[in-house]
Design a protein around this motif. Structure first.
Motif, PDB file in Angstrom:
ATOM      1  N   UNK A 174       0.826  -1.202   0.000  1.00  0.00           N
ATOM      2  CA  UNK A 174       0.000   0.000   0.000  1.00  0.00           C
ATOM      3  C   UNK A 174       0.863   1.256   0.000  1.00  0.00           C
ATOM      4  N   UNK A 175       1.892   1.268   0.836  1.00  0.00           N
ATOM      5  CA  UNK A 175       2.791   2.423   0.858  1.00  0.00           C
ATOM      6  C   UNK A 175       3.592   2.520  -0.432  1.00  0.00           C
ATOM      7  N   UNK A 176       3.953   1.372  -0.992  1.00  0.00           N
ATOM      8  CA  UNK A 176       4.719   1.373  -2.238  1.00  0.00           C
ATOM      9  C   UNK A 176       3.896   1.950  -3.381  1.00  0.00           C
ATOM     10  N   UNK A 177       2.638   1.593  -3.468  1.00  0.00           N
ATOM     11  CA  UNK A 177       1.787   2.050  -4.569  1.00  0.00           C
ATOM     12  C   UNK A 177       1.553   3.551  -4.538  1.00  0.00           C
ATOM     13  N   UNK A 178       1.699   4.159  -3.390  1.00  0.00           N
ATOM     14  CA  UNK A 178       1.533   5.609  -3.289  1.00  0.00           C
ATOM     15  C   UNK A 178       2.743   6.363  -3.837  1.00  0.00           C
ATOM     16  N   UNK A 179       3.872   5.665  -3.974  1.00  0.00           N
ATOM     17  CA  UNK A 179       5.143   6.342  -4.241  1.00  0.00           C
ATOM     18  C   UNK A 179       5.373   6.686  -5.704  1.00  0.00           C
ATOM     19  N   UNK A 180       4.648   6.067  -6.637  1.00  0.00           N
ATOM     20  CA  UNK A 180       4.903   6.318  -8.057  1.00  0.00           C
ATOM     21  C   UNK A 180       3.652   6.011  -8.859  1.00  0.00           C
ATOM     22  N   UNK A 181       3.676   6.405 -10.144  1.00  0.00           N
ATOM     23  CA  UNK A 181       2.548   6.120 -11.031  1.00  0.00           C
ATOM     24  C   UNK A 181       2.793   4.890 -11.883  1.00  0.00           C
ATOM     25  N   UNK A 182       4.028   4.376 -11.882  1.00  0.00           N
ATOM     26  CA  UNK A 182       4.351   3.197 -12.680  1.00  0.00           C
ATOM     27  C   UNK A 182       5.318   2.310 -11.909  1.00  0.00           C
ATOM     28  N   UNK A 183       5.222   0.990 -12.160  1.00  0.00           N
ATOM     29  CA  UNK A 183       6.037   0.017 -11.440  1.00  0.00           C
ATOM     30  C   UNK A 183       6.430  -1.107 -12.396  1.00  0.00           C
ATOM     31  N   UNK A 184       7.468  -1.841 -11.990  1.00  0.00           N
ATOM     32  CA  UNK A 184       7.881  -3.043 -12.702  1.00  0.00           C
ATOM     33  C   UNK A 184       7.759  -4.212 -11.738  1.00  0.00           C
ATOM     34  N   UNK A 185       7.045  -5.245 -12.146  1.00  0.00           N
ATOM     35  CA  UNK A 185       6.855  -6.437 -11.325  1.00  0.00           C
ATOM     36  C   UNK A 185       8.116  -7.292 -11.393  1.00  0.00           C
ATOM     37  N   UNK A 186       8.706  -7.565 -10.223  1.00  0.00           N
ATOM     38  CA  UNK A 186       9.937  -8.335 -10.139  1.00  0.00           C
ATOM     39  C   UNK A 186       9.628  -9.818  -9.912  1.00  0.00           C
ATOM     40  N   UNK A 187      10.517 -10.718 -10.360  1.00  0.00           N
ATOM     41  CA  UNK A 187      10.270 -12.160 -10.184  1.00  0.00           C
ATOM     42  C   UNK A 187      10.136 -12.590  -8.733  1.00  0.00           C
ATOM     43  N   UNK A 188      10.769 -11.832  -7.804  1.00  0.00           N
ATOM     44  CA  UNK A 188      10.685 -12.208  -6.388  1.00  0.00           C
ATOM     45  C   UNK A 188       9.416 -11.679  -5.721  1.00  0.00           C
ATOM     46  N   UNK A 189       8.514 -11.076  -6.490  1.00  0.00           N
ATOM     47  CA  UNK A 189       7.240 -10.627  -5.936  1.00  0.00           C
ATOM     48  C   UNK A 189       7.227  -9.185  -5.466  1.00  0.00           C
ATOM     49  N   UNK A 190       8.223  -8.373  -5.876  1.00  0.00           N
ATOM     50  CA  UNK A 190       8.253  -6.964  -5.481  1.00  0.00           C
ATOM     51  C   UNK A 190       7.719  -6.088  -6.613  1.00  0.00           C
ATOM     52  N   UNK A 191       7.164  -4.948  -6.222  1.00  0.00           N
ATOM     53  CA  UNK A 191       6.783  -3.911  -7.171  1.00  0.00           C
ATOM     54  C   UNK A 191       7.825  -2.804  -7.091  1.00  0.00           C
ATOM     55  N   UNK A 192       8.653  -2.698  -8.122  1.00  0.00           N
ATOM     56  CA  UNK A 192       9.724  -1.701  -8.127  1.00  0.00           C
ATOM     57  C   UNK A 192       9.219  -0.404  -8.749  1.00  0.00           C
ATOM     58  N   UNK A 193       9.197   0.705  -8.001  1.00  0.00           N
ATOM     59  CA  UNK A 193       8.707   1.977  -8.558  1.00  0.00           C
ATOM     60  C   UNK A 193       9.600   2.473  -9.698  1.00  0.00           C
TER      61      UNK A 193
END
Length: 331
Positions: A72-91
């Motif tokens: 939830x905090x991560x999604x607030x930080x940017x308008x676009x993300x890249x889904x990583x193989x380890x399950x992270x959303x990289x802003x």
């Protein structure tokens, strides 16, 4: 001591006593019992592997339960993300995109995708979209530009998440992460296609339509591909030649693209459309050059490349700006 007595004494000394015999026979039995209790080297190796695997599974489960709390905090930080193989959303701090008005020769596809995206951002029904066709004609650029344009009008509630082709099997996990998030998401896969014995397309089919949970209401999928059916022709031919029922085998493969509600075809541009792209870029970046010279050099550039497309036009303008000493700002 008599001679007979000495012989008797020597014979007694040579003969082992009954207790000694018992000791000698018992020793091997005790050793064998001990050997059966000690695990064989192969058994010990298997046990170690099982223990290591269980520890890894426990660590992964613990990590997966902690990830949704951070999203939830991560999604607030940017308008676009890249889904990583380890399950992270990289802003993504700055998305590499082209302005919507600079995309020439694809007006119809642009209008359809913008309308579909606007409906989705407003919470109305919308379709997954497959943008397919000639390379370099702005398929991925249109997706990113459409997101930026609609997101600016929807108050920043629309997020763009890119998933790489090789990570498509983790798509169900991504959908589960986004299902209850307070945003709306465009999940974008660029250059989506499948070859050989790749069966990961089945994960995509289940997510698009047909799974028990179905696609979350706050998620839509946009994909680009050079292939209309996402599968190589030889892949479908192999299925046709080896299957008991060739028609059913091909239908299984082709049904993937059928699950995209929108098919937007991109075809090679004409010479006039190519020159319009070049002039649009030059006007946007204030590159001053005589129009006849611009046309001559642009056509020569496309001839040396053997094709005309939006990508070729963009590459020519970059070369032209570099030669003229113009900095391309305002992208």
């Amino acid at each position: 001591m008599s001679k007979t007595t000495r012989k008797t004494t020597r014979a007694a000394a040579k003969r082992p006593t009954k207790a000694a015999k018992t000791t000698k026979k018992a020793a091997p039995r005790r050793a064998s019992k001990t050997a059966t209790k000690r695990p064989a080297p192969e058994q010990a190796t298997v046990n170690d592997r099982i223990a290591a695997a269980l520890e890894a599974i426990a660590a992964q489960l613990a990590a997966s339960t902690a990830k949704p709390a951070d999203s939830a905090a991560t999604l607030q930080s940017a308008e676009a993300f890249v889904w990583q193989p380890d399950g992270r959303l990289a802003p993504v701090p700055r998305v590499s995109r082209v302005e919507l008005e600079l995309l020439q020769g694809i007006d119809r596809m642009r209008d359809i995708l913008i309308e579909n995206t606007e409906r989705f951002a407003a919470g109305l029904p919308a379709n997954n979209a497959l943008l397919w066709g000639a390379r370099g004609m702005g398929k991925s650029s249109l997706v990113k530009a459409a997101h930026a344009s609609v997101n600016a009008r929807s108050g920043g509630n629309l997020k763009l998440i890119e998933i790489h082709r090789e990570d498509i099997e983790s798509l169900p996990s991504l959908m589960a992460r986004l299902r209850n998030a307070p945003f709306r998401f465009i999940v974008f896969c660029d250059d989506l296609s499948f070859d050989g014995h790749d069966t990961s397309y089945k994960s995509l089919k289940a997510v698009l339509e047909g799974g028990i949970e179905g696609r979350p209401d706050n998620v839509i999928l946009y994909a680009t591909s050079n292939r209309r059916h996402l599968l190589a022709r030889d892949m479908m031919e192999n299925e046709r030649s080896t299957a008991i029922n060739p028609g059913e085998a091909v239908e299984e493969k082709v049904s993937l693209s059928d699950r995209f509600g929108l098919w937007l075809g991109f075809h090679k541009c004409s010479q006039d459309e190519y020159l319009a792209m070049v002039r649009g870029y030059c006007g946007h970046f204030a590159i001053g050059i005589d129009d006849q010279q611009l046309e001559r050099e642009a056509l020569e550039w496309s001839t040396t490349r053997g094709s005309r497309s939006g990508r070729v036009a963009w590459q020519f303008v970059q070369d032209l700006a570099g030669r003229l000493g113009v900095r391309m700002t305002g992208k």
